[in-house]
Design a protein around this motif. Structure first.
Motif, PDB file in Angstrom:
ATOM      1  N   ARG A   8     103.894 -30.534  -5.680  1.00 29.38           N
ATOM      2  CA  ARG A   8     103.037 -31.047  -4.612  1.00 29.38           C
ATOM      3  C   ARG A   8     103.459 -32.477  -4.302  1.00 29.38           C
ATOM      4  O   ARG A   8     103.782 -33.247  -5.206  1.00 29.38           O
ATOM      5  CB  ARG A   8     101.566 -30.996  -5.022  1.00 29.38           C
ATOM      6  CG  ARG A   8     100.599 -31.399  -3.909  1.00 29.38           C
ATOM      7  CD  ARG A   8      99.150 -31.124  -4.288  1.00 29.38           C
ATOM      8  NE  ARG A   8      98.741 -31.876  -5.469  1.00 29.38           N
ATOM      9  CZ  ARG A   8      98.556 -31.340  -6.672  1.00 29.38           C
ATOM     10  NH1 ARG A   8      98.742 -30.040  -6.858  1.00 29.38           N
ATOM     11  NH2 ARG A   8      98.192 -32.083  -7.699  1.00 29.38           N
ATOM     12  N   LEU A  19     101.680 -24.835   8.619  1.00 27.51           N
ATOM     13  CA  LEU A  19     100.625 -25.806   8.928  1.00 27.51           C
ATOM     14  C   LEU A  19      99.267 -25.115   8.896  1.00 27.51           C
ATOM     15  O   LEU A  19      99.131 -23.998   9.409  1.00 27.51           O
ATOM     16  CB  LEU A  19     100.851 -26.415  10.307  1.00 27.51           C
ATOM     17  CG  LEU A  19     102.208 -27.083  10.551  1.00 27.51           C
ATOM     18  CD1 LEU A  19     102.310 -27.538  11.998  1.00 27.51           C
ATOM     19  CD2 LEU A  19     102.408 -28.260   9.609  1.00 27.51           C
ATOM     20  N   VAL A  63     101.960 -36.187   2.337  1.00 26.65           N
ATOM     21  CA  VAL A  63     102.400 -36.216   3.734  1.00 26.65           C
ATOM     22  C   VAL A  63     101.849 -37.495   4.347  1.00 26.65           C
ATOM     23  O   VAL A  63     100.659 -37.779   4.230  1.00 26.65           O
ATOM     24  CB  VAL A  63     101.879 -34.993   4.521  1.00 26.65           C
ATOM     25  CG1 VAL A  63     102.246 -35.118   6.002  1.00 26.65           C
ATOM     26  CG2 VAL A  63     102.442 -33.707   3.946  1.00 26.65           C
ATOM     27  N   TYR A  92     101.387 -31.551   0.736  1.00 28.20           N
ATOM     28  CA  TYR A  92     101.956 -30.214   0.893  1.00 28.20           C
ATOM     29  C   TYR A  92     102.393 -29.672  -0.458  1.00 28.20           C
ATOM     30  O   TYR A  92     102.616 -30.427  -1.414  1.00 28.20           O
ATOM     31  CB  TYR A  92     103.138 -30.223   1.864  1.00 28.20           C
ATOM     32  CG  TYR A  92     104.385 -30.909   1.352  1.00 28.20           C
ATOM     33  CD1 TYR A  92     105.368 -30.211   0.644  1.00 28.20           C
ATOM     34  CD2 TYR A  92     104.601 -32.263   1.586  1.00 28.20           C
ATOM     35  CE1 TYR A  92     106.514 -30.837   0.180  1.00 28.20           C
ATOM     36  CE2 TYR A  92     105.747 -32.899   1.129  1.00 28.20           C
ATOM     37  CZ  TYR A  92     106.696 -32.185   0.428  1.00 28.20           C
ATOM     38  OH  TYR A  92     107.830 -32.810  -0.032  1.00 28.20           O
ATOM     39  N   GLU A  93     102.499 -28.354  -0.532  1.00 27.70           N
ATOM     40  CA  GLU A  93     103.009 -27.670  -1.715  1.00 27.70           C
ATOM     41  C   GLU A  93     104.341 -27.020  -1.369  1.00 27.70           C
ATOM     42  O   GLU A  93     104.476 -26.396  -0.315  1.00 27.70           O
ATOM     43  CB  GLU A  93     102.018 -26.616  -2.200  1.00 27.70           C
ATOM     44  CG  GLU A  93     100.735 -27.198  -2.770  1.00 27.70           C
ATOM     45  CD  GLU A  93      99.753 -26.136  -3.210  1.00 27.70           C
ATOM     46  OE1 GLU A  93      98.854 -26.461  -4.010  1.00 27.70           O
ATOM     47  OE2 GLU A  93      99.877 -24.982  -2.751  1.00 27.70           O
ATOM     48  N   PHE A 126     107.308 -24.686   2.488  1.00 27.05           N
ATOM     49  CA  PHE A 126     106.537 -25.922   2.365  1.00 27.05           C
ATOM     50  C   PHE A 126     105.217 -25.711   3.100  1.00 27.05           C
ATOM     51  O   PHE A 126     105.203 -25.547   4.318  1.00 27.05           O
ATOM     52  CB  PHE A 126     107.311 -27.102   2.954  1.00 27.05           C
ATOM     53  CG  PHE A 126     108.635 -27.342   2.270  1.00 27.05           C
ATOM     54  CD1 PHE A 126     108.747 -28.282   1.259  1.00 27.05           C
ATOM     55  CD2 PHE A 126     109.758 -26.611   2.630  1.00 27.05           C
ATOM     56  CE1 PHE A 126     109.962 -28.494   0.619  1.00 27.05           C
ATOM     57  CE2 PHE A 126     110.981 -26.813   1.997  1.00 27.05           C
ATOM     58  CZ  PHE A 126     111.076 -27.759   0.988  1.00 27.05           C
ATOM     59  N   ARG A 127     104.117 -25.714   2.348  1.00 29.43           N
ATOM     60  CA  ARG A 127     102.804 -25.404   2.920  1.00 29.43           C
ATOM     61  C   ARG A 127     101.947 -26.667   2.953  1.00 29.43           C
ATOM     62  O   ARG A 127     101.582 -27.210   1.904  1.00 29.43           O
ATOM     63  CB  ARG A 127     102.112 -24.315   2.094  1.00 29.43           C
ATOM     64  CG  ARG A 127     100.784 -23.845   2.677  1.00 29.43           C
ATOM     65  CD  ARG A 127     100.234 -22.678   1.875  1.00 29.43           C
ATOM     66  NE  ARG A 127      99.834 -23.085   0.534  1.00 29.43           N
ATOM     67  CZ  ARG A 127      98.606 -23.517   0.230  1.00 29.43           C
ATOM     68  NH1 ARG A 127      97.675 -23.602   1.168  1.00 29.43           N
ATOM     69  NH2 ARG A 127      98.318 -23.851  -1.010  1.00 29.43           N
ATOM     70  N   VAL A 128     101.665 -27.140   4.169  1.00 29.90           N
ATOM     71  CA  VAL A 128     100.800 -28.306   4.324  1.00 29.90           C
ATOM     72  C   VAL A 128      99.372 -27.897   3.981  1.00 29.90           C
ATOM     73  O   VAL A 128      98.869 -26.877   4.466  1.00 29.90           O
ATOM     74  CB  VAL A 128     100.877 -28.864   5.760  1.00 29.90           C
ATOM     75  CG1 VAL A 128      99.920 -30.036   5.933  1.00 29.90           C
ATOM     76  CG2 VAL A 128     102.309 -29.288   6.085  1.00 29.90           C
ATOM     77  N   ILE A 141     107.984 -23.997   7.149  1.00 23.80           N
ATOM     78  CA  ILE A 141     106.924 -24.992   6.986  1.00 23.80           C
ATOM     79  C   ILE A 141     105.661 -24.420   7.611  1.00 23.80           C
ATOM     80  O   ILE A 141     105.655 -24.046   8.783  1.00 23.80           O
ATOM     81  CB  ILE A 141     107.298 -26.330   7.641  1.00 23.80           C
ATOM     82  CG1 ILE A 141     108.533 -26.925   6.943  1.00 23.80           C
ATOM     83  CG2 ILE A 141     106.130 -27.307   7.583  1.00 23.80           C
ATOM     84  CD1 ILE A 141     109.021 -28.228   7.549  1.00 23.80           C
ATOM     85  N   LEU A 174     106.395 -34.561   8.039  1.00 23.18           N
ATOM     86  CA  LEU A 174     106.920 -33.934   6.830  1.00 23.18           C
ATOM     87  C   LEU A 174     108.411 -33.678   7.011  1.00 23.18           C
ATOM     88  O   LEU A 174     108.835 -33.132   8.034  1.00 23.18           O
ATOM     89  CB  LEU A 174     106.197 -32.613   6.551  1.00 23.18           C
ATOM     90  CG  LEU A 174     106.476 -31.910   5.210  1.00 23.18           C
ATOM     91  CD1 LEU A 174     105.306 -30.985   4.853  1.00 23.18           C
ATOM     92  CD2 LEU A 174     107.759 -31.088   5.240  1.00 23.18           C
TER      93      LEU A 174
END
Length: 204
Positions: A104, A126, A107, A43-44, A34-36, A124, A112
């Motif tokens: 997507r 950030l 947030v 996030y993706e 999970f990429r903010v 995750i 998250l």
């Protein structure tokens, strides 16, 4: 000349031991990332799945499952995107197989939560400028490991977890916390100092 009986048993014993090791060894957890995104408002997700369905959900106020509202949802197979069906309540179905699900989602309030149906190896990420290390304004689910990622990112990872949470903050918020803390400490000292001096005088 026939081999001794104990010699003939050795290959069978070795095969049995190998089978027991393979059975008892824990299976590696599937991975989910999970990429903010920069700005911290979305996030993706990228989730590896095996099977024919997946549930997109998030815990509600009472812990109930709430369907997750997502955008740009894709189910990717070895040859590219595959069609999926919306079964309702956040459940999507697709042909049996191995896939990567991407989407997507928003947030809110720098918080998250990544919720899955079974334990995953969750990471995750950030973006640069956000952190979770200050326990007064940041938090992560127990068992998480914090490390530095590429391009100034901060990564929080769990080996096996079904629901992972992070609350992150910006440098400005940490500065604000430090400023307020300093002000309140100064006020406390100003109020307490006369009492301390008065106590010393009475004892003297």
């Amino acid at each position: 000349m026939r081999a001794p009986h104990r010699d003939r048993r050795r290959p069978a014993l070795a095969t049995l031991c190998l089978a027991l090791i393979l059975i008892c060894a824990p299976a590696a957890a599937e991975e989910a990332t999970f990429r903010v995104l920069p700005g911290g408002t979305a996030y993706e997700a990228s989730i590896v799945v095996t099977g024919s369905e997946h549930t997109l959900w998030s815990p509600g106020v009472l812990g109930e499952r709430v369907p997750l509202q997502v955008e740009d949802l894709k189910v990717l197979g070895p040859d590219g995107p595959v069609e999926y069906q919306d079964a309702g309540r956040g459940v999507i179905t697709f042909p049996e197989g191995n896939y990567t699900i991407t989407y997507r989602a928003p947030v809110r309030d720098n918080y998250l939560v990544a919720a899955l149906d079974k334990p995953y190896a969750i990471t995750i990420s950030l973006p640069e400028g956000f952190d979770v290390r200050n326990p007064l304004i940041g938090m992560i689910s127990p068992g998480g490991t914090i490390s530095s990622g590429p391009n100034g990112t901060t990564e929080v990872s769990w080996d096996q977890i079904a629901v992972a949470e992070v609350r992150f903050y910006s440098p400005e918020r940490e500065i604000l916390l430090t400023t307020f803390g300093t002000i309140w400490l100064t006020i406390a000292l100003v109020l307490l100092l006369p009492l301390v001096i008065s106590s010393w005088r009475r004892e003297g």
